[in-house]
Scaffold this active site. Structure first.
Site, PDB file in Angstrom:
ATOM      1  N   ASN A 628       5.610  -5.090  -7.265  1.00  0.00           N
ATOM      2  CA  ASN A 628       5.337  -5.534  -8.397  1.00  0.00           C
ATOM      3  C   ASN A 628       5.860  -4.020  -9.446  1.00  0.00           C
ATOM      4  OD1 ASN A 628       4.409  -5.971 -11.313  1.00  0.00           O
ATOM      5  ND2 ASN A 628       2.589  -7.021 -10.651  1.00  0.00           N
ATOM      6  N   GLU A 702      -0.586   7.091  -3.944  1.00  0.00           N
ATOM      7  CA  GLU A 702      -0.700   8.430  -3.933  1.00  0.00           C
ATOM      8  C   GLU A 702       0.683   9.291  -4.111  1.00  0.00           C
ATOM      9  OE1 GLU A 702      -4.374   8.107  -2.333  1.00  0.00           O
ATOM     10  OE2 GLU A 702      -2.869   6.741  -1.925  1.00  0.00           O
TER      11      GLU A 702
END
Length: 741
Positions: A628, A702
């Site tokens: 996405n 991250e």
């Protein structure tokens, strides 16, 4: 802030609930007869609690009870087994366990009242008597008392000290980073609902509902099925919800003691009384030959930890694997102080270790008179030298190329202080980012209902990362359904098993389980369709059909089709259900896996005032398949913003005399606001990986923050001509030693 969007992407499916206020968080669930707890915190750093005068507090209207170590219900001791998926090595902290004071801010009592306001007022009336002991909270002063960290490091290779001494170009530097605090928007809260049969339903702010459930059961000796933890929405966590925090224990303790429902919500100031990113000192020695090829990497780190646990994180592994280098030496130590145990925070270890490594790489580039980007390209490796394995995919060179081109790096002059914009010194810096591409075992359930709707479930979390949306996408794509026909359920400890949401492995772990469950459901639906009377799919195999628009049709003749609703009606069942577990494939063992990025930063340093503005950031990320783009860009942009905070603003300030954090509020703990964030550009580099997991997705939570702080530090050097090796790089450090004039 400007974020460049690559193309149209899927909006968050949970967005309407959040913007309309219908999404309920841990501290918002209410039941009749709910009591409220307020925590009383220790005002000394080390010693013993001699007594608590609670008489005035108990006399206040609405006050029900004051719990302390003197009258709490039974709980497991430090030596008994306990469950916590993210525990550090040592004896975990237990709130209200005994009279020992281990750190400033430690909870010493819980006031329970009919209203939050009454509990807070009564808490201020409690008087504690202490026997105070000498404490130590200064990492700099404890350096000579450090011990080896209990963590397995990559093996040293070659002879780094000798190679460093013999190399024609070498650098040596020490880097310091301050402690950082998570500060999510939602404070930690637990609402424990007590049922007449003694069972508990707990609404907890957590990144792992099953972890919290197992933790509570273990602490209080509750039976299997006696605790259900629910957390459908989390207002940010960044790692603060990986370990159960003390408000969960206190709220459960009060509910069991009083046999009624209790809520405990921490204040913003109390959010500074548990885990944080640890302060570190790092020494790095790098050397290269005349061609810029690395000959030696010698990297040591010293981190802060508590007296009762050894907190370790992956600070050094990156120096052994990121670049080709024949000689590597690593050393990791911890200094135990009278503080609470640190806690994983976004890209734990990597942001610290990569900060030191990438700052040192910039210093080496200048020592060797090689462009900083070129130095990194010359030392690129498509195998992990620490593991001796090829990467399953590594498009880092393409990250360098695309980000440098978009940033305009070729227009950069090498010399520091050579670029200006009026009275502002302009600096361009860059760094490499890296993170693991992990997958954990996970299970998911998929249920096709007779109305053609699909419900998929797993006990994972959504801490604002877009888990609801991406899992819905995976299921919808697999079965050819529109998004509004798919519901994904999470945040319930009774759902199929899932790992903690952290480490950027939720999509690869839970997403793979969702895909597998839907794959099995596809086969089950097709098998049922083939059994229908006069079925047009009677002889079809899975590879011969298409799942689309709520049904199954032949690839060669789309008119030959059966709707899901018809299949369910014919089967005589209102639903079809599958349960699937996924774990890393054995093939992964033959490869190294990772996500990589290239971060380019422009800073403007005011020559008169020393203020630093990050005016532009371009980050290119290679993380496999991006499911996405909208939520993906949001994740990386958010990581960049936090990297700006790490580089320039975020600093837990310890009063070592008192042993407590001084700036424990949003007014005094600084982090970027809208005015600090300017042009951000996120590039996702195309990267195909059929080995890392069936989705080909590596995770991006991250990677967005890794490399940002060193890129900023390197840009400040380019702008001013002097190194600042101490994060955050605040105005006083920029002015130090006549840096600007």
């Amino acid at each position: 802030m400007t974020v460049v969007h690559l193309q149209k992407a899927v909006p968050r499916v949970d967005g309407p609930l959040k913007v309309t206020g219908q999404a309920l968080y841990a501290g918002e669930f209410s039941v009749p007869d709910l009591a409220f707890g307020f925590v009383v915190n220790a005002t000394i750093t080390k010693g013993r609690l001699l007594g608590l005068d609670v008489s005035e507090a108990l006399a206040q209207p609405g006050v029900i009870e004051v719990l302390s170590h003197l009258n709490r219900p039974k709980m497991a001791s430090y030596d008994e087994s306990y469950t916590d998926m993210d525990a550090a090595d040592g004896k975990p902290f237990r709130p209200l366990y005994n009279d020992r004071i281990l750190y400033s801010g430690q909870p010493i009592a819980l006031v329970v009242a009919e209203t939050f306001e009454a509990a807070r007022h009564a808490a201020a009336l409690i008087r504690a008597q202490y026997s105070e002991e000498e404490h130590a909270t200064d990492l700099a002063q404890a350096r000579d008392q450090a011990h080896e960290a209990p963590m397995e490091l990559p093996e040293n290779r070659g002879n780094a000290p000798a190679a460093w001494a013999a190399a024609p170009t070498r650098i040596e530097a020490e880097y310091h980073s301050a402690a950082e605090f998570h500060n999510p928007m939602e404070m930690h809260a637990s609402t424990v609902i007590y049922h007449k049969d003694g069972k508990l339903t707990v609404h907890d702010k957590t990144q792992g509902v099953q972890n919290s459930a197992q933790f509570v059961s273990s602490i209080f000796g509750l039976g299997e099925g006696d605790v259900k933890v629910i957390s459908p929405f989390v207002g940010g966590a960044f790692g603060s919800g990986l370990r159960p925090q003390y408000q969960l224990v206190l709220a459960t303790m009060a509910a069991l003691q009083l046999k009624r429902s209790v809520r405990v919500t921490l204040t913003r100031q109390q959010m500074f009384t548990f885990g944080y990113r640890p302060e570190t000192y790092q020494q790095v020695k790098l050397a290269c030959d005349s061609d810029g090829k690395l000959q030696a990497i010698d990297h040591s780190a010293l981190g802060i930890t508590s007296r009762f646990e050894d907190f370790t994180e992956m600070v050094l592994v990156w120096s052994a694997s990121l670049y080709a280098c024949p000689n590597v030496k690593l050393a990791y130590q911890l200094a135990a102080l009278d503080v609470y145990t640190p806690l994983d925070m976004r890209a734990p270890g990597a942001v610290l270790g990569v900060y030191a490594l990438e700052s040192a790489m910039d210093e080496l580039a200048y020592a060797a008179d090689i462009d900083p980007l070129e130095l990194r390209i010359r030392n690129f490796t498509d195998t992990d030298p620490a593991k001796g394995k090829p990467y399953s995919s590594k498009e880092l060179l393409e990250c360098y190329r695309q980000a440098a081109e978009r940033f305009g790096w070729e227009q950069r002059s090498m010399a520091p202080r050579s670029m200006r914009d009026g009275n502002q010194l302009v600096g361009w810096g860059m760094a490499t980012g890296v993170w693991e591409a992990m997958q954990q075992p996970a299970t998911a359930k998929a249920v096709m209902n007779i109305d053609g709707s699909l419900v998929v479930a797993s006990a994972t979390a959504d801490i604002g990362t877009g888990t609801y949306t991406v899992m819905t996408q995976i299921a919808a794509e697999n079965l050819g359904l529109p998004l509004d026909k798919v519901t994904f359920k999470l945040g319930d400890s009774t759902l199929p098993k899932a790992p903690l949401e952290g480490g950027s492995f939720t999509v690869s772990s839970v997403g793979t389980a969702v895909k597998l469950a839907c794959d099995q459901l596809r086969q089950q639906l097709l098998d049922a369709a083939k059994e229908m009377d006069e079925s047009p799919l009677a002889k079809a195999e899975l590879e011969q059909v298409v799942f689309a628009d709520g049904g199954i049709s032949l690839k060669t003749d789309p008119a030959q089709r059966v709707d899901f609703t018809a299949i369910l009606k014919a089967s005589g069942s209102p639903s079809m259900e599958t349960l699937a577990s996924a774990e890393p494939a054995e093939e992964r063992d033959n490869y190294a896996t990772g996500t990589h990025s290239a971060v380019f930063v422009e800073v403007k340093v005011d020559e008169d005032f020393g203020s630093v503005q990050v005016s532009r950031v371009v980050t290119a990320v290679a993380a496999g398949r991006i499911l996405n783009l909208k939520t993906g860009e949001n994740q990386v942009a958010g990581g960049i913003v936090w990297g700006i905070g790490m580089g320039l603003q975020e600093e837990g300030m310890m009063d070592t005399t008192e042993g407590r954090w001084m700036n424990h509020s949003l007014a005094e703990y600084h982090f970027p606001v809208q005015a600090d964030v300017h042009q951000l550009e996120v590039i996702f580099v195309e990267e195909h990986d059929e080995i890392v997991n069936p989705l080909g997705a590596k995770g991006i939570g991250e990677i967005g923050i890794v490399g940002v702080a060193p890129a900023i530090a390197n840009a400040i050097f380019h702008a001013t001509g002097k190194r600042v090796r101490d994060l955050p790089i605040t105005l006083d450090k920029v002015f130090a030693d006549e840096l600007l004039h």
